[in-house]
Design a protein around this motif. Structure first.
Motif, PDB file in Angstrom:
ATOM      1  N   UNK A  63       0.830  -1.216   0.000  1.00  0.00           N
ATOM      2  CA  UNK A  63       0.000   0.000   0.000  1.00  0.00           C
ATOM      3  C   UNK A  63       0.860   1.260   0.000  1.00  0.00           C
ATOM      4  N   UNK A  86      -5.851   5.764  -1.894  1.00  0.00           N
ATOM      5  CA  UNK A  86      -4.624   5.074  -1.493  1.00  0.00           C
ATOM      6  C   UNK A  86      -4.156   5.566  -0.129  1.00  0.00           C
ATOM      7  N   UNK A  88      -6.083   6.705   2.293  1.00  0.00           N
ATOM      8  CA  UNK A  88      -6.948   6.104   3.331  1.00  0.00           C
ATOM      9  C   UNK A  88      -6.579   4.664   3.599  1.00  0.00           C
ATOM     10  N   UNK A  89      -6.344   3.942   2.495  1.00  0.00           N
ATOM     11  CA  UNK A  89      -6.003   2.520   2.666  1.00  0.00           C
ATOM     12  C   UNK A  89      -4.704   2.373   3.436  1.00  0.00           C
ATOM     13  N   UNK A  92      -5.145   3.181   7.115  1.00  0.00           N
ATOM     14  CA  UNK A  92      -5.817   2.067   7.794  1.00  0.00           C
ATOM     15  C   UNK A  92      -4.850   0.916   8.097  1.00  0.00           C
TER      16      UNK A  92
ATOM     17  N   UNK B  62      -8.614  -5.886  15.570  1.00  0.00           N
ATOM     18  CA  UNK B  62      -8.016  -4.685  14.962  1.00  0.00           C
ATOM     19  C   UNK B  62      -8.408  -3.405  15.699  1.00  0.00           C
ATOM     20  N   UNK B  64      -8.937  -1.442  19.639  1.00  0.00           N
ATOM     21  CA  UNK B  64      -8.722  -1.535  21.073  1.00  0.00           C
ATOM     22  C   UNK B  64     -10.045  -1.253  21.753  1.00  0.00           C
ATOM     23  N   UNK B  93     -11.166  -2.471  -1.615  1.00  0.00           N
ATOM     24  CA  UNK B  93     -10.557  -1.388  -2.391  1.00  0.00           C
ATOM     25  C   UNK B  93      -9.080  -1.652  -2.644  1.00  0.00           C
ATOM     26  N   UNK B  94      -8.434  -2.309  -1.665  1.00  0.00           N
ATOM     27  CA  UNK B  94      -6.997  -2.580  -1.833  1.00  0.00           C
ATOM     28  C   UNK B  94      -6.760  -3.901  -2.542  1.00  0.00           C
ATOM     29  N   UNK B  95      -7.810  -4.399  -3.221  1.00  0.00           N
ATOM     30  CA  UNK B  95      -7.743  -5.631  -4.008  1.00  0.00           C
ATOM     31  C   UNK B  95      -7.613  -6.888  -3.153  1.00  0.00           C
ATOM     32  N   UNK B  96      -7.815  -6.742  -1.846  1.00  0.00           N
ATOM     33  CA  UNK B  96      -7.862  -7.941  -0.988  1.00  0.00           C
ATOM     34  C   UNK B  96      -9.072  -8.743  -1.419  1.00  0.00           C
ATOM     35  N   UNK B 123     -12.269   5.579   4.480  1.00  0.00           N
ATOM     36  CA  UNK B 123     -11.385   4.495   4.041  1.00  0.00           C
ATOM     37  C   UNK B 123     -10.319   4.213   5.078  1.00  0.00           C
ATOM     38  N   UNK B 124      -9.770   5.305   5.700  1.00  0.00           N
ATOM     39  CA  UNK B 124      -8.696   5.109   6.677  1.00  0.00           C
ATOM     40  C   UNK B 124      -9.180   4.394   7.937  1.00  0.00           C
ATOM     41  N   UNK B 126     -11.375   1.711   7.712  1.00  0.00           N
ATOM     42  CA  UNK B 126     -11.944   0.443   7.215  1.00  0.00           C
ATOM     43  C   UNK B 126     -13.257   0.617   6.468  1.00  0.00           C
ATOM     44  N   UNK B 152     -12.487  -5.374   5.255  1.00  0.00           N
ATOM     45  CA  UNK B 152     -12.731  -3.944   5.359  1.00  0.00           C
ATOM     46  C   UNK B 152     -12.545  -3.311   3.988  1.00  0.00           C
ATOM     47  N   UNK B 153     -13.050  -2.088   3.870  1.00  0.00           N
ATOM     48  CA  UNK B 153     -12.996  -1.363   2.587  1.00  0.00           C
ATOM     49  C   UNK B 153     -13.598  -2.240   1.486  1.00  0.00           C
TER      50      UNK B 153
END
Lengths: 641, 161
Positions: A63, A86, A88-89, A92, B62, B64, B93-96, B123-124, B126, B152-153
């Protein structure tokens, strides 16, 4: 000689108990250990899969590179539409990594924290597309991280590999321990089962073995009898003669030693028997099975009897013991149950004990009848007093010269409702056998006193007392009470004992006799001359009277010889100050012999048979009227309560 | 651990025919694709909000401390869209990408969370859609199988078969 059988089992059982407890405790501990290990094993497996850091770090670096790429595209004049995505990802990803508790252990330099704070400072990128300058600046800011981050990823990958190996090693250790514990559990279980089986076998053996002699016991013998139920069989039961009195005089320990030594001899003499067992206190049983069983049993009987010839030596003391054998065998066709065979042998033994001691007696059907009669008499005798079946007859004892009555000997009789009059010769031994004689003897004493109360004060009454009665230390008190209750003077009571009564030097018996004599009762020695040591008895106790056995009158010897013996006894008695009574006088000739030799008193059919109380009183009344000067109370006046 | 599952039964009927495009004009955040019979259906936040809402509180590996998530149950989502399938592919979104049987996801109580503690998720954090399970409610959900299916995402659900 030692008695190993006494202690061995107890020590064995204690060891067994300790062993079992140890095994149980070990199993419990192992079970707990097993559970703890299993839980640990499971936790390790879960942990091993949960913290898969390598993947997270790899994603994070990818990332970072994609974010850098999007910035580079802006710098190169691209649209920059995916910069905020990108950004935000990546943010995260960094959040996720920093939330990981294991990070601190891997990231010593705070590289990730620095990257995170650097990325956070670019917060504006989350919403707006950056300008070329901004994108360039951000790219430059991130560039120094590229190399260390990729290095960090590969290092942590290697680290993860080490962790996996470490985890695998731990898992293997836990698993090996688990296998060990399981194996131990299985082994323990197997050992326990083997142990239980062994103990069961041992218990069965103990159950079937006589503890004292080590040979089979009654239980084992019965089992064997049930098993051997066909074909020719013979059973021999050996009873030790007078074992009870041996036990009483020598003590139980010596009795046990004798039984042990005796059983050894029996074992040696009966090696060909199917089984030798101790079936009772002093009884041994043998089983012979197969063709010729009876002949084998007879041969064994001869060997057993021969084995008793040699005296036993117990603690330096030499002791003779005899056995009497009862035997029973099936017919040649082998019909009949083993159990009834055993009963028959027992009956034969009882018959043999009665009249053929130290020999073997083969069962005969007649014996069964007499055995059953004996059993019935024994049972009926218990209630004979209550049912009023016992009664006393009184045989006059007279002045041998004048024939005038001096006293009576009380004689016990039993009128059985079914068998009629039973001879004392038959029922007294039965009463002796199970101690009924004590109760019956007391009744005799009470009845004799009641009767004596009805007679003049110079008429004595004789009562026979057996060895067993003398073992009752309250006997003298009973005499005293009966005499006092009936107001009969103590001097009028004569207690007759036989020579065999004092065969054992019994302190209790002697004590009772001394007590009675001190009260004033007279003590007479009955059947004098029939025992082995007649004369020596006169030293043992200060008797008042001697009753010469009738065998001296009826024997085969010539009249002169008899007279000589009787004369000698009478002379001896006079020297010792004893009154002499001649028994069983039936003819005038016999009376003369006794009268001439100085015997003062006589008893026998010549004078009178045993009389009923009424006839006894009548005799006294007749004497009183014939010779004058005496009056008698009316019969049956009640005595003092 | 505290756990709460709230089924908000504000079932609003939706014009399914118009769902091929964002219904309320917002940017599409979740696309349902892969169905042979129907075209891909993209929904924006409002479209998801219009479906029956569910929320629960749970701990995750993920975060606390416990967090309250709310959104549409996968079950309700598929039902509302009339989608049928036994196996789906979840793409972020991250292609996971992961694949999973629909039954297992539904049975595990999979939630298409759109809000965390009542707030839409960027997005930041999840967002905007986070597929996750009520981990605290059942022990067996606390397993790698469910952690790896917690996407997530999440941007796309493809029905494979």
């Amino acid at each position: 000689m030692s008695l190993p059988a006494d202690q061995e089992p107890f020590r064995g059982f204690r060891r067994l108990r300790i062993g079992l407890m140890t095994v149980t405790v070990s199993l419990a501990i192992m079970a707990v250990a097993c559970s703890v290990l299993a839980v640990g094993y499971q936790q390790r497996i879960i942990q091993a899969s949960r913290y898969n850091n390598t993947f997270d770090f790899g994603q994070m670096s990818a990332e970072l590179l994609r974010f850098q790429l999007s910035l580079a595209q802006v710098t190169a004049g691209g649209s920059g539409s995916d910069v905020s995505l990108r950004y935000g990802i990546l943010l995260n990803r960094l959040d996720i990594i920093t939330a990981n508790e294991t990070l601190d252990a891997i990231d010593h330099d705070g590289l990730i924290a620095r990257l995170q704070s650097t990325v956070r400072r670019m917060g504006r990128l989350a919403n707006d597309v950056p300008s070329v300058v901004e994108a360039h600046a951000a790219g430059e800011e991130l560039r120094p991280f590229t190399r260390p981050i990729l290095q960090f990823v590969s290092l942590s990958h290697a680290q993860a590999g080490d962790d996996v190996l470490d985890n695998q090693r731990r898992l293997w250790t836990v698993f090996a321990a688990l296998c060990g514990v399981t194996l131990a559990l299985v082994l323990f279980g197997a050992a326990l089962i083997a142990f239980v089986f062994r103990q069961n076998l041992r218990l069965t053996r103990v159950l079937r073995t006589d503890a004292l002699t080590g040979i089979a016991n009654r239980f084992a013998f019965s089992a064997k009898l049930r098993k051997v139920a066909e074909g020719q069989r013979a059973i021999v039961i050996a009873g030790v003669d007078h074992f009870k009195s041996l036990n009483d005089t020598l003590g139980h320990e010596a009795g046990d030693r004798l039984l042990l030594a005796l059983s050894e001899r029996l074992k040696d003499a009966t090696a060909d028997a199917a089984m030798l067992a101790r079936v009772g206190g002093d009884e041994f049983a043998l089983l012979y099975a197969g063709p010729g069983a009876l002949e084998m049993a007879q041969a064994a009987s001869a060997r057993m009897l021969a084995a008793m010839h040699e005296p036993f030596s117990l603690e330096g003391r030499s002791l003779r013991a005899n056995i009497t054998l009862g035997m029973s065998a099936t017919a040649l066709d082998g019909a009949g149950s083993s159990l009834s065979l055993f009963k028959e042998a027992d009956i034969a033994l009882a018959a043999g004990k009665k009249d053929a001691r130290a020999r073997a007696t083969l069962f005969h059907p007649d014996m069964k009848q007499s055995f059953e009669r004996r059993q019935k008499l024994k049972a009926d005798l218990r209630d004979a007093i209550a049912r009023g079946e016992l009664f006393l007859l009184f045989q006059p004892i007279v002045n041998i010269v004048s024939g005038r009555t001096r006293g009576f000997e009380a004689l016990l009789r039993w009128h059985h409702p079914e068998f009629g009059l039973i001879s004392p010769v038959e029922f007294i031994p039965i009463a002796e056998e199970d101690n009924q004689i004590v109760v019956i003897g007391r009744w005799v004493i009470a009845e004799a006193c009641k009767q004596a109360a009805l007679w003049p004060g110079d008429i004595f009454v004789s009562v026979n007392v057996s060895a067993r009665q003398l073992a009752d230390s309250g006997l003298a008190t009973h005499f005293r009470d009966c005499l006092a209750d009936n107001a009969v003077g103590y001097r009028r009571m004569t207690v007759e004992i036989t020579e065999s009564t004092l065969i054992e030097n019994d302190d209790v018996a002697l004590g009772v006799l001394h007590e009675l004599r001190a009260m004033g009762c007279r003590i007479a020695l009955d059947d004098f001359g029939t025992g082995y040591a007649s004369l020596s008895y006169l030293r043992r106790f200060p008797f008042d009277k001697l009753k010469i056995d009738k065998s001296f009158l009826h024997g085969s010897a010539m009249a002169e010889d008899r007279a000589a013996i009787i004369g000698m006894i009478c002379a001896l008695a006079q020297r010792l100050g004893l009154e002499v009574v001649g028994e069983g006088i039936e003819t005038e000739e016999q009376r003369l012999i006794l009268a001439q030799t100085g015997c003062a008193l006589g008893q026998g059919y010549l004078f009178d048979k045993p009389l009923s109380p009424l006839d006894g009183t009548a005799r006294l009344m007749q004497e009183a009227t014939v010779r004058g000067g005496m009056s008698l109370p009316k019969q049956p006046a009640r005595a003092v309560a | 651990m505290p756990f709460r599952l709230l089924a908000l039964t504000s079932a609003i009927a939706l014009g399914l025919a118009s769902l091929s495009a964002p219904a309320s004009g917002g940017a599409p955040i979740l696309v349902l694709g892969g169905t042979a019979a129907k075209p891909a259906q993209a929904l924006d936040l409002a479209g998801l909000d219009a479906m029956p809402q569910t929320s629960f509180e749970t701990n995750t590996p993920w975060h606390k401390g416990p967090v309250t998530f709310s959104g549409v149950l996968l079950k309700d989502y598929l039902a509302t869209l009339g989608a049928h399938g036994t196996r789906v592919q979840l793409i972020a979104l991250n292609d996971y990408t992961v694949e999973a049987p629909v039954d297992e996801l539904v049975e595990g109580g999979a939630l298409l969370a759109t809000r965390q503690n009542g707030q839409p998720m960027p997005v930041s954090e999840k967002g905007p859609v986070f597929l996750l399970f009520p981990f605290d409610s059942r022990k067996e959900l606390q397993h790698q199988t469910y952690y790896s299916r917690s996407v997530w995402q999440l941007s796309e659900i493809d029905i494979l078969e």
